[in-house]
Design a protein around this motif. Structure first.
Motif, short mmCIF file in Angstrom:
data_model
loop_
_atom_site.label_atom_id
_atom_site.label_comp_id
_atom_site.label_asym_id
_atom_site.label_seq_id
_atom_site.Cartn_x
_atom_site.Cartn_y
_atom_site.Cartn_z
N ASP A 37 40.52 51.73 45.16
CA ASP A 37 40.46 51.32 46.56
C ASP A 37 41.51 52.01 47.42
O ASP A 37 41.57 51.80 48.63
CB ASP A 37 40.59 49.80 46.69
N GLY A 38 42.37 52.83 46.80
CA GLY A 38 43.38 53.57 47.53
C GLY A 38 44.57 52.76 47.98
O GLY A 38 45.45 53.28 48.68
N LYS A 39 44.68 51.51 47.56
CA LYS A 39 45.79 50.67 48.01
C LYS A 39 47.04 50.81 47.15
O LYS A 39 48.10 50.31 47.51
CB LYS A 39 45.34 49.20 48.03
N LEU A 77 48.02 59.35 33.32
CA LEU A 77 47.56 58.02 33.70
C LEU A 77 46.18 58.14 34.32
O LEU A 77 45.79 59.19 34.81
CB LEU A 77 48.55 57.35 34.68
N CYS A 78 45.44 57.05 34.29
CA CYS A 78 44.16 56.99 35.00
C CYS A 78 43.86 55.55 35.35
O CYS A 78 44.28 54.62 34.66
CB CYS A 78 43.02 57.60 34.18
N TRP A 79 43.18 55.36 36.47
CA TRP A 79 42.79 54.03 36.94
C TRP A 79 41.36 53.73 36.52
O TRP A 79 40.51 54.62 36.43
CB TRP A 79 42.87 53.97 38.46
N PRO A 84 40.37 48.03 40.77
CA PRO A 84 41.60 48.62 41.31
C PRO A 84 42.88 47.97 40.79
O PRO A 84 43.97 48.40 41.17
CB PRO A 84 41.45 48.41 42.82
N GLU A 85 42.76 46.96 39.94
CA GLU A 85 43.95 46.31 39.38
C GLU A 85 44.25 46.79 37.96
O GLU A 85 45.25 46.38 37.38
CB GLU A 85 43.78 44.79 39.38
N ARG A 86 43.39 47.62 37.40
CA ARG A 86 43.58 48.04 36.01
C ARG A 86 43.82 49.54 35.91
O ARG A 86 43.16 50.33 36.60
CB ARG A 86 42.36 47.67 35.16
N LEU A 87 44.75 49.92 35.05
CA LEU A 87 44.98 51.33 34.79
C LEU A 87 45.42 51.52 33.35
O LEU A 87 45.76 50.56 32.65
CB LEU A 87 46.02 51.92 35.74
N LEU A 101 47.43 44.68 36.73
CA LEU A 101 48.51 44.40 37.66
C LEU A 101 48.52 42.97 38.16
O LEU A 101 49.50 42.52 38.74
CB LEU A 101 48.44 45.38 38.83
N ARG A 102 47.44 42.25 37.93
CA ARG A 102 47.41 40.84 38.33
C ARG A 102 48.36 40.00 37.49
O ARG A 102 48.68 38.87 37.85
CB ARG A 102 45.98 40.30 38.20
N SER A 103 48.85 40.56 36.38
CA SER A 103 49.78 39.83 35.51
C SER A 103 51.23 40.11 35.87
O SER A 103 52.14 39.62 35.20
CB SER A 103 49.53 40.20 34.04
#
Length: 334
Positions: A37-39, A77-79, A84-87, A101-103
């Motif tokens: 999402d580019g955020k 790295l890759c998303w 958009p919260e996981r990479l 990243l929600r954790s």
């Protein structure tokens, strides 16, 4: 197509754009990438840490999350293209780590959700378009395919690798096409090895360059893919017919990294030259040049805007710098 066909408003944007520097790593940055999402912008470093930047308009590191679990350089790295919260990050410590990243907690750190041990030091990484698989390549030229859904204890180091490809040639970068039915591997022989997915039958060994082929990237619209090589050339290919449409020969040293913008208009390439070339995909002409302090390791266009993240081998006063930069800000946010 004549040069004047290139959108004049993009020329104006690039000619007046500014760069912001993000500081936080203790050693050089090896890889950069934007969330779907580019955020968020993530950077991986030789300091063994990945950082996720959530406010790129600030030059300090107060808004950055730290991802600490590797014991070697974070080389790639890759998303997740579907979340958009996981990479995922890959390291020379022979592991791939998946993060959610929600954790993240208030201390600006995030625990990993899964760590997968691999057979060798990892130097390339990509995520399938449907989000179900991660591919990772090692210095031994083995490409392993990881099921991101896995099973059992999410924190265990159990292997989730369900297939491997042992190559007899050097493999430098890997990627799925946008449809997810073909898998691409660039080789030290200047070719792109293409296999079908998930069957892994050979489709084509595309003779692309006359020297080691380092990098490739797909047009987000699915029309083209580009390749960069030690022959200092970037080639643009038709993604369906595998025909070379044009070459870009502005740089003088091996091309390390390339990226095509979200609208398919711009192709950025970084090399051992101390510049990043931004060219028109349609005309092949250079429309802007970014001056750098050192060779470039990684570049990535924002998925929705004309913002280019980049990082390289910066050294000042005989000390390495762990900075990354984002080019494309307008005067109003300088």
């Amino acid at each position: 197509m004549p040069l004047q066909s290139f959108p004049t408003h993009l020329k104006s944007i690039l000619s007046t754009a500014h760069t912001r520097e993000l500081r936080g790593h203790k050693q050089k940055v090896l890889t950069v990438g934007w969330s779907a999402d580019g955020k968020k912008l993530c950077s991986g470093s030789a300091d063994q840490i990945a950082r996720v930047w959530t406010n790129i308009e600030r030059t300090n590191n107060r808004d950055a999350l730290e991802l600490k679990a590797h014991t070697g350089e974070v080389d790639q790295l890759c998303w997740d293209p579907t979340d958009p919260e996981r990479l995922a990050t890959a390291s020379l410590d022979s592991s791939v780590i998946m993060w959610d990243l929600r954790s993240a907690d208030r201390s600006k750190t995030a625990p990993y959700i899964r760590k997968v041990q691999t057979s060798g030091e990892n130097i390339n990484l990509c995520w399938s378009p449907d989000g179900r698989n991660i591919a990772v390549g090692s210095k031994e030229d083995v490409v392993a395919f990881i099921d991101t859904r896995g099973g059992g204890d999410s924190r265990s180091e159990k292997k989730y690798v369900w297939h491997t490809i042992k190559n007899e040639v050097e493999i430098n970068e890997i990627s799925w096409n946008l449809a997810g039915d073909l898998f691409f591997m660039t080789t030290g022989q200047g070719t792109v090895r293409i296999v079908d997915f998930p069957g892994f039958k050979d489709v084509l060994d595309l003779r692309a360059h006359t020297a080691n082929l380092y990098c490739l990237d797909f047009d987000p619209k699915g029309r083209y893919f580009a390749t960069g090589s030690a022959d200092a050339l970037v080639c643009l290919w038709d993604a369906e017919e595998f025909i070379c449409l044009r070459t870009f020969g502005t740089l003088e040293w091996p091309v390390r990294t390339i990226s095509i913008s979200h609208d398919g208009e711009l192709l950025a390439s970084g090399s051992e030259d101390r510049v990043i070339d931004i060219s028109s995909v349609e005309t092949g002409e250079t429309v802007h040049t970014i001056t750098c302090n050192a060779a470039t390791n990684s570049i990535a266009w924002h998925p929705r805007q004309h913002l280019l993240a980049y990082a390289g081998d910066d050294v000042r006063s005989a000390m390495p710098e762990g900075n990354l930069r984002v080019f494309g800000f307008s005067e109003s946010v300088r």
